[in-house]
Motif scaffolding. Structure first.
Motif, PDB file in Angstrom:
ATOM      1  N   ILE A   1       0.853  -1.192   0.000  1.00 52.75           N
ATOM      2  CA  ILE A   1       0.000   0.000   0.000  1.00 52.75           C
ATOM      3  C   ILE A   1       0.886   1.239   0.000  1.00 52.75           C
ATOM      4  CG2 ILE A   1      -2.008  -1.083   1.061  1.00 52.75           C
ATOM      5  CD1 ILE A   1      -1.112  -0.048   3.742  1.00 52.75           C
ATOM      6  N   GLU A   2       0.300   2.366  -0.368  1.00 53.49           N
ATOM      7  CA  GLU A   2       1.033   3.630  -0.436  1.00 53.49           C
ATOM      8  C   GLU A   2       0.220   4.734   0.227  1.00 53.49           C
ATOM      9  OE1 GLU A   2       1.633   4.440  -4.565  1.00 53.49           O
ATOM     10  OE2 GLU A   2       3.138   2.869  -4.805  1.00 53.49           O
ATOM     11  N   ILE A   3       0.938   5.714   0.744  1.00 50.93           N
ATOM     12  CA  ILE A   3       0.316   6.935   1.252  1.00 50.93           C
ATOM     13  C   ILE A   3       0.563   8.013   0.218  1.00 50.93           C
ATOM     14  CG2 ILE A   3       0.341   8.704   3.050  1.00 50.93           C
ATOM     15  CD1 ILE A   3       1.390   6.530   4.970  1.00 50.93           C
ATOM     16  N   LYS A   4      -0.508   8.682  -0.213  1.00 58.43           N
ATOM     17  CA  LYS A   4      -0.393   9.742  -1.214  1.00 58.43           C
ATOM     18  C   LYS A   4      -1.186  10.951  -0.758  1.00 58.43           C
ATOM     19  CE  LYS A   4      -0.398   6.439  -4.967  1.00 58.43           C
ATOM     20  NZ  LYS A   4      -1.227   5.752  -5.920  1.00 58.43           N
ATOM     21  N   HIS A   5      -0.695  12.114  -1.103  1.00 55.15           N
ATOM     22  CA  HIS A   5      -1.487  13.319  -0.883  1.00 55.15           C
ATOM     23  C   HIS A   5      -2.643  13.276  -1.877  1.00 55.15           C
ATOM     24  CE1 HIS A   5      -2.711  17.532  -0.881  1.00 55.15           C
ATOM     25  NE2 HIS A   5      -2.214  17.538   0.368  1.00 55.15           N
ATOM     26  N   CYS A   6      -3.799  13.740  -1.475  1.00 49.98           N
ATOM     27  CA  CYS A   6      -4.980  13.631  -2.326  1.00 49.98           C
ATOM     28  C   CYS A   6      -4.826  14.380  -3.652  1.00 49.98           C
ATOM     29  CB  CYS A   6      -6.217  14.100  -1.586  1.00 49.98           C
ATOM     30  SG  CYS A   6      -6.249  15.858  -1.193  1.00 49.98           S
ATOM     31  N   ALA A   7      -3.904  15.328  -3.743  1.00 50.88           N
ATOM     32  CA  ALA A   7      -3.690  16.061  -4.990  1.00 50.88           C
ATOM     33  C   ALA A   7      -3.226  15.130  -6.114  1.00 50.88           C
ATOM     34  CB  ALA A   7      -2.677  17.177  -4.779  1.00 50.88           C
ATOM     35  N   PHE A   8      -2.559  14.027  -5.767  1.00 47.45           N
ATOM     36  CA  PHE A   8      -2.131  13.069  -6.790  1.00 47.45           C
ATOM     37  C   PHE A   8      -3.319  12.507  -7.553  1.00 47.45           C
ATOM     38  CE2 PHE A   8       1.780  13.008  -4.344  1.00 47.45           C
ATOM     39  CZ  PHE A   8       2.741  12.907  -5.341  1.00 47.45           C
ATOM     40  N   LEU A   9      -4.453  12.383  -6.878  1.00 42.67           N
ATOM     41  CA  LEU A   9      -5.636  11.798  -7.510  1.00 42.67           C
ATOM     42  C   LEU A   9      -6.237  12.698  -8.580  1.00 42.67           C
ATOM     43  CD1 LEU A   9      -7.342  10.257  -4.373  1.00 42.67           C
ATOM     44  CD2 LEU A   9      -5.719   9.189  -5.942  1.00 42.67           C
ATOM     45  N   LYS A  10      -5.788  13.931  -8.659  1.00 41.53           N
ATOM     46  CA  LYS A  10      -6.295  14.855  -9.674  1.00 41.53           C
ATOM     47  C   LYS A  10      -5.537  14.722 -11.000  1.00 41.53           C
ATOM     48  CE  LYS A  10      -7.680  18.911  -8.191  1.00 41.53           C
ATOM     49  NZ  LYS A  10      -7.660  20.244  -7.572  1.00 41.53           N
ATOM     50  N   GLN A  11      -4.473  13.935 -11.035  1.00 37.23           N
ATOM     51  CA  GLN A  11      -3.700  13.738 -12.258  1.00 37.23           C
ATOM     52  C   GLN A  11      -4.514  12.931 -13.273  1.00 37.23           C
ATOM     53  OE1 GLN A  11      -0.027  11.871 -11.153  1.00 37.23           O
ATOM     54  NE2 GLN A  11       0.636  13.617  -9.916  1.00 37.23           N
ATOM     55  N   LYS A  12      -4.224  13.148 -14.545  1.00 43.45           N
ATOM     56  CA  LYS A  12      -4.960  12.472 -15.612  1.00 43.45           C
ATOM     57  C   LYS A  12      -4.874  10.950 -15.494  1.00 43.45           C
ATOM     58  CE  LYS A  12      -4.949  16.070 -19.059  1.00 43.45           C
ATOM     59  NZ  LYS A  12      -4.635  16.435 -20.450  1.00 43.45           N
ATOM     60  N   TYR A  13      -3.735  10.444 -15.051  1.00 39.68           N
ATOM     61  CA  TYR A  13      -3.579   8.999 -14.916  1.00 39.68           C
ATOM     62  C   TYR A  13      -4.688   8.423 -14.049  1.00 39.68           C
ATOM     63  CZ  TYR A  13      -1.810   4.475 -13.451  1.00 39.68           C
ATOM     64  OH  TYR A  13      -1.696   3.136 -13.178  1.00 39.68           O
ATOM     65  N   TYR A  14      -4.984   9.066 -12.926  1.00 38.48           N
ATOM     66  CA  TYR A  14      -5.982   8.547 -11.995  1.00 38.48           C
ATOM     67  C   TYR A  14      -7.408   8.748 -12.496  1.00 38.48           C
ATOM     68  CZ  TYR A  14      -2.134   7.782  -8.861  1.00 38.48           C
ATOM     69  OH  TYR A  14      -0.966   7.331  -8.316  1.00 38.48           O
ATOM     70  N   GLN A  15      -7.613   9.614 -13.480  1.00 33.39           N
ATOM     71  CA  GLN A  15      -8.929   9.725 -14.100  1.00 33.39           C
ATOM     72  C   GLN A  15      -9.199   8.480 -14.943  1.00 33.39           C
ATOM     73  OE1 GLN A  15      -8.864  13.452 -16.197  1.00 33.39           O
ATOM     74  NE2 GLN A  15      -8.813  14.658 -14.322  1.00 33.39           N
ATOM     75  N   ARG A  16      -8.140   7.965 -15.581  1.00 36.89           N
ATOM     76  CA  ARG A  16      -8.277   6.761 -16.412  1.00 36.89           C
ATOM     77  C   ARG A  16      -8.137   5.473 -15.593  1.00 36.89           C
ATOM     78  NH1 ARG A  16      -4.898  10.096 -19.620  1.00 36.89           N
ATOM     79  NH2 ARG A  16      -3.106   8.919 -18.863  1.00 36.89           N
ATOM     80  N   HIS A  17      -7.359   5.530 -14.517  1.00 34.89           N
ATOM     81  CA  HIS A  17      -7.091   4.372 -13.661  1.00 34.89           C
ATOM     82  C   HIS A  17      -7.377   4.750 -12.206  1.00 34.89           C
ATOM     83  CE1 HIS A  17      -4.344   4.111 -17.174  1.00 34.89           C
ATOM     84  NE2 HIS A  17      -4.770   2.866 -17.187  1.00 34.89           N
TER      85      HIS A  17
END
Length: 89
Positions: free
Chosen positions: A28-44
């Motif tokens: 598992i990983e800890i990420k700041h929620c801002a990472f989820l706004k990247q285009k990659y996470y829109q597709r995945h």
């Protein structure tokens, strides 16, 4: 409210998420929620196991997850433990 903001891409300064690792054999990983706004996470979309109000709180949650996995006999396999607890074998 935090979940809604994460889902709709609203900015949140102090929110961290605990997600599945991007590495094939990772845990598992800890990420700041801002990472989820990247285009990659829109597709995945990332599978979120937990949400925390600070990095320290996220670390505490991860330590608790590993301790629970250890107690259930799944030492070192927190991702497997979490998936089995969620019924996703």
């Amino acid at each position: 409210m935090v979940r809604w903001k994460l889902k709709h891409g609203a900015g949140q300064l102090f929110i961290y998420v605990i997600t599945s690792s991007e590495i094939p054999d990772g845990q598992i990983e800890i990420k700041h929620c801002a990472f989820l706004k990247q285009k990659y996470y829109q597709r995945h979309p990332a599978f979120i196991y937990g949400i925390a109000g600070s990095y320290k709180e996220a670390l505490d949650i991860v330590l608790k997850m590993f301790a629970e996995a250890d107690e259930s006999g799944m030492t070192g396999d927190v991702r497997g433990y979490l998936n089995s607890a969620l019924g996703d074998n």
